[in-house]
Design an enzyme around this catalytic site. Structure first.
Site, PDB file in Angstrom:
ATOM      1  N   ASP A 152       0.757  -1.184  -0.133  1.00 10.45           N
ATOM      2  CA  ASP A 152      -0.003   0.099  -0.056  1.00 10.45           C
ATOM      3  C   ASP A 152       0.963   1.334   0.114  1.00 10.45           C
ATOM      4  OD1 ASP A 152      -2.207   1.802   1.067  1.00 10.45           O
ATOM      5  OD2 ASP A 152      -3.307  -0.016   0.480  1.00 10.45           O
ATOM      6  N   ASP A 153       0.448   2.300   0.458  1.00 15.09           N
ATOM      7  CA  ASP A 153       0.824   3.551   0.522  1.00 15.09           C
ATOM      8  C   ASP A 153       2.408   3.710   1.181  1.00 15.09           C
ATOM      9  OD1 ASP A 153       1.277   6.367   0.428  1.00 15.09           O
ATOM     10  OD2 ASP A 153      -0.665   6.804   1.470  1.00 15.09           O
ATOM     11  N   ASP A 172      -5.877   4.715  -5.564  1.00 13.68           N
ATOM     12  CA  ASP A 172      -6.596   5.568  -4.519  1.00 13.68           C
ATOM     13  C   ASP A 172      -6.975   6.789  -5.051  1.00 13.68           C
ATOM     14  OD1 ASP A 172      -7.631   5.958  -2.076  1.00 13.68           O
ATOM     15  OD2 ASP A 172      -5.743   4.933  -1.105  1.00 13.68           O
ATOM     16  N   ASN A 192      -7.671  10.346  -2.427  1.00 11.83           N
ATOM     17  CA  ASN A 192      -7.983  10.620  -1.081  1.00 11.83           C
ATOM     18  C   ASN A 192      -8.316  12.372  -0.816  1.00 11.83           C
ATOM     19  OD1 ASN A 192      -7.435   8.345   0.367  1.00 11.83           O
ATOM     20  ND2 ASN A 192      -5.428   8.233  -0.298  1.00 11.83           N
ATOM     21  N   ASP A 226     -13.047   2.480   4.087  1.00 10.60           N
ATOM     22  CA  ASP A 226     -12.131   2.252   5.054  1.00 10.60           C
ATOM     23  C   ASP A 226     -12.399   1.873   6.363  1.00 10.60           C
ATOM     24  OD1 ASP A 226     -10.020   3.048   3.576  1.00 10.60           O
ATOM     25  OD2 ASP A 226      -9.836   5.148   4.001  1.00 10.60           O
TER      26      ASP A 226
HETATM   27  C1  DGJ Z   1      -6.980   5.227   1.851  1.00 19.17           C
HETATM   28  C2  DGJ Z   1      -7.410   4.099   1.578  1.00 19.17           C
HETATM   29  O1  DGJ Z   1      -8.541   3.765   1.311  1.00 19.17           O
HETATM   30  C3  DGJ Z   1      -6.471   3.088   2.463  1.00 19.17           C
HETATM   31  O2  DGJ Z   1      -6.860   1.512   2.472  1.00 19.17           O
HETATM   32  C4  DGJ Z   1      -5.162   3.257   2.166  1.00 19.17           C
HETATM   33  O3  DGJ Z   1      -4.908   2.851   1.205  1.00 19.17           O
HETATM   34  C5  DGJ Z   1      -4.805   4.679   2.327  1.00 19.17           C
HETATM   35  N1  DGJ Z   1      -5.547   5.639   1.696  1.00 19.17           N
HETATM   36  C6  DGJ Z   1      -3.552   4.817   2.173  1.00 19.17           C
HETATM   37  O4  DGJ Z   1      -2.992   6.214   1.930  1.00 19.17           O
END
Ligand code: DGJ
Length: 740
Positions: free
Chosen positions: A367-368, A479, A481, A549
């Protein structure tokens, strides 16, 4: 399936075994809507369905005629101001300031199959016999604009896909300020409006409200379809349940700002409009330019919400999602996000992967935090190059180590974003979306890249494609955000700034299209802080999406139940995470966390090394179970049985295989009780004549299970005796039914 055109009455009738959709050319040349519902027989003339009684105080189209008013005639794609006072499907601002239009019928074509929508996601056909498409051309003679209304009727689905296209064939610039994908005028208002709303980590909670005179709507103004509302709404009769009664689902195949609006007028007729949100929208249409709206899909069900959902599930699974993974059971994955957040080394990642491999997991997802200067959420977005301090041999090296474990490797990107602390931003500060001379608001310390600009999309594509070419990557989590603020593009002229939100989404779609075409075997999972962009538009490119999430099993009951109203189980990203849960700090049994996550794509979001030996044993069983049943779970017929929105104590759902020989019933109890009553759940979709073995013990005929019900009573707390299934808070069970 057939699309009839009756020239004598200028009537169109789209009809398959399930639905009829009827419209006609009105006396003023505009299009009127006559009927949408259960299939009825065809006839040459449906004029008697037109409602043209005199209504005092209306305005009338023709002098001396006190009957024909658009005020109370049901219309197909209405405009405001020529006797209709409701909200319109279209509005065009003309050089002289007028917004009045009059689009009248010119011609139509009926073709086999379904043409694609350039640059936009849409349902499709693989064979011409699967659908017919009607395109009706209308023209406004004064401004020389043309409007094409497109309707696709599917042979095997109670569904009609619609869109509109505007072409400026005149000599002057026009500005489109409303260009909805769908308008449907219904003859009464005896409906409940169902929508799926919430917030981050609380997505797609079902809300139900009675229609009344006036306007009710859900929308997004955030640049994404959003956590807050989903571009999917239902009109259902008050008496409609999961298993009976009328329901119409409206789904917009779009990932940006949308509006789904219901207007009930003075005479209790109902107008549904759905499409790009007109708020902040202004699209300049210069001579010879055209504008294509996104597609909207309407599904009619005469027998309840489950039936409506099943139509959406099959249509979206088979004819919206595409590519290699469309029909394939999804790999069981482990994702390191909740296990490590930003705190990882390569060896730590490999040890998480190794443990997961030992238990049967197939795909490791990083992931990130692997790129640029990304050690926290203040830096690095935009620099899609591995951080050598964390990954000495880059993504290629890590992917190789994962491959050597015998696992597939997946990688997280957030392609649309940039941090100020990044090489990309330092080189191209004007590539972010922001308004000159004003503060740029951040979200999670980051900014949105201007995907309306081709050079921005190209630059991100080059970085992502390089990694995918060099390393063995089988999966991408894409993603997104934050929402868009200070919407303005340095590249767009002043009179095109109102195009930004839509052009942004077109840029996102373009990048998805290029990557999915060049890397057809990579499985894409969409994500937007969980379920902030869980919509049909992205399903076209990414056959699964991280639903939320919030990974708590009990919270997920509502989220997944609401999501299933439109979206197939194969699209619902769902993982087992640790307890106390990181979002609500609740402790739920490991069994229940898996029993909820099983009804989705399934995976783990934790470090299995930290579990006890007994827990690892359970995990191995859960993975084996998923491997055995995932094809049925993800591609079988799904039924919701008990709603967590109606019942605070129990939730139940089930899935049945195509041959009806296997069924799985997920049953979830929130709080434990003492000495509780006997409970039964009536099952659905079974073969009444099959004898089903339940959990390998008792045998019941399908009709018993459907009419009498499945006994779900457990050994309730207090004094359970041997042989009873013990019960605790947040208990659950998946009943496995096999026809003998
Ligand atoms: C938001 C995502 O929904 C999470 O699962 C994760 O990937 C984070 N971002 C990482 O920054």
């Amino acid at each position: 399936m057939h699309i009839f055109y009756h020239a004598s009455s200028q009537t169109f009738h789209l009809s398959n075994d399930a639905v009829s959709y009827i419209m006609k050319v009105l006396p003023n040349g505009q299009l009127g809507q006559l009927y949408f519902g259960k299939a009825i027989r065809d006839r040459e003339n449906f004029d008697h369905l037109l409602e043209m009684n005199h209504r005092p105080m209306s305005a009338y189209v023709f002098e001396g005629n006190l009957r024909f008013s658009l005020d109370h005639v049901k219309q197909e794609y209405p405009s405001y101001g020529t006797t209709d006072f409701r909200h319109p499907a279209l509005e065009i601002v003309q050089p002289n300031g007028s917004r009045i239009t009059d689009f009248t019928y010119v011609s139509h074509t009926i073709t086999a199959g379904k043409p694609a929508l350039a640059g936009l996601p849409a349902t499709y056909t693989e064979h011409d016999e699967e659908a017919q498409t009607l395109t009706i051309v209308l023209r406004d003679a004064v401004i020389g604009a043309e409007l094409e209304l497109r309707y696709t009727l599917f042979a095997d689905y109670a569904a009609i896909a619609r869109s509109a296209r505007f072409v400026n064939r005149g000599a002057l610039d026009l500005h489109l300020t409303h260009a909805m994908s769908l308008n449907l005028d219904l003859p009464d208002s005896n409906y409940e409006f169902v929508h799926f709303s919430g917030a981050w980590a609380r997505e797609r909670h079902q809300k139900v409200r009675r229609l009344e005179q006036g306007i009710q709507s859900v929308e997004s103004t955030r640049g994404t379809s959003s956590h807050n509302h989903n571009p999917f709404v239902i009109l259902k009769r008050p008496e409609t349940t999961e298993f009976s009664g009328e329901a119409i689902g409206f789904s917009l195949v779009y990932s940006g700002n949308f509006l789904a609006q219901i207007e009930v007028d003075t005479w209790d007729t109902t107008r549904v409009t759905m499409g790009i949100n007109p708020f902040q929208f202004d699209w300049k249409l210069a001579p010879n330019e055209s504008f294509q709206t996104p597609e909207a899909v309407m599904v009619y069900a005469a027998d309840g919400l489950n039936s409506m959902s099943q139509t959406f599930h099959k249509l979206y699974q088979k004819r919206l999602a595409r590519g290699y993974w469309r029909d394939r059971p999804r790999p069981i994955l482990i994702n390191n996000w909740e296990a490590t957040y930003f705190d990882f080394t390569e060896d730590k990642l490999v040890s998480i992967a190794q443990a997961a491999k030992n238990d049967g997991v197939e795909l490791f997802v990083l992931d990130d935090g692997w790129f640029g200067a990304r050690c926290n959420d203040h830096a690095g977005l935009g620099d899609w190059v591995a951080n050598p301090h964390r990954l000495a041999r880059g993504i290629t090296g890590l992917a190789q180590r994962i491959d050597e474990l015998g696992m597939k490797f997946g990688l997280w990107f957030e392609p649309e974003m940039v941090n100020e602390d990044s090489d990309l931003f330092r080189a191209h500060p004007d590539w972010r979306i922001c308004t000159p001379n004003r503060r740029a608001s951040h979200g999670r310390n980051q900014f949105v890249l201007d995907f309306t600009r081709q050079e921005v999309v190209d630059a991100i594509y080059d970085m992502m494609a390089k990694i995918l070419r060099e390393a063995k990557v089988s999966y991408i989590k894409w993603d997104m955000n934050r929402c868009i603020t200070e919407a303005f593009s340095a590249k767009l002229p002043a009179d095109r700034q109102g195009e930004l939100f839509h052009r942004y989404i077109l840029g996102v779609y373009q990048l998805y299209e290029r990557l999915t075409s060049e890397f057809p075997h990579v499985l894409f999972e969409s994500c937007s802080s969980g379920g902030g962009r869980f919509d049909p538009g992205l399903l076209y490119y990414a056959p699964q999406g991280w639903a939320s999430d919030d990974s708590d099993a009990i919270e997920r009951l509502k989220i997944q139940y609401g999501t299933s109203m439109c979206y197939p189980i194969s699209s619902i990203g769902s993982h087992v995470s640790v307890v106390p849960n990181h979002q609500v700090f609740r402790v739920t049994p490991l069994e229940t966390r898996a029993n909820v996550a099983h009804f989705g794509t399934f995976g783990y979001e934790l470090d299995l090394n930290k579990l006890t030996a007994d827990e690892r044993e359970l995990v191995r069983g859960q993975i084996q179970f998923m491997k055995q049943y995932r094809e049925i779970i993800q591609f079988g017929t799904f039924y919701r049985l008990i709603s967590p929105f109606d019942n605070s104590q129990f939730t139940a759902w089930m899935v049945v295989s195509e041959d009806k020989k296997t069924a799985l019933v997920g049953y979830y109890k929130i709080l434990n009780e003492v000495n509780g009553p006997y409970r039964r759940v009536k099952l659905h979709g079974l073969n009444p004549d099959f004898s089903y073995c339940v959990d390998g013990v008792s045998a019941h005929y399908g009709d018993e299970l459907m009419e009498v019900g499945l006994l779900t009573t457990d050994g309730s707390a207090g004094q359970p005796i041997e042989g009873d299934r013990e019960s605790k808070d947040f208990d659950s069970h998946i009943f496995v039914l096999h026809a003998e």
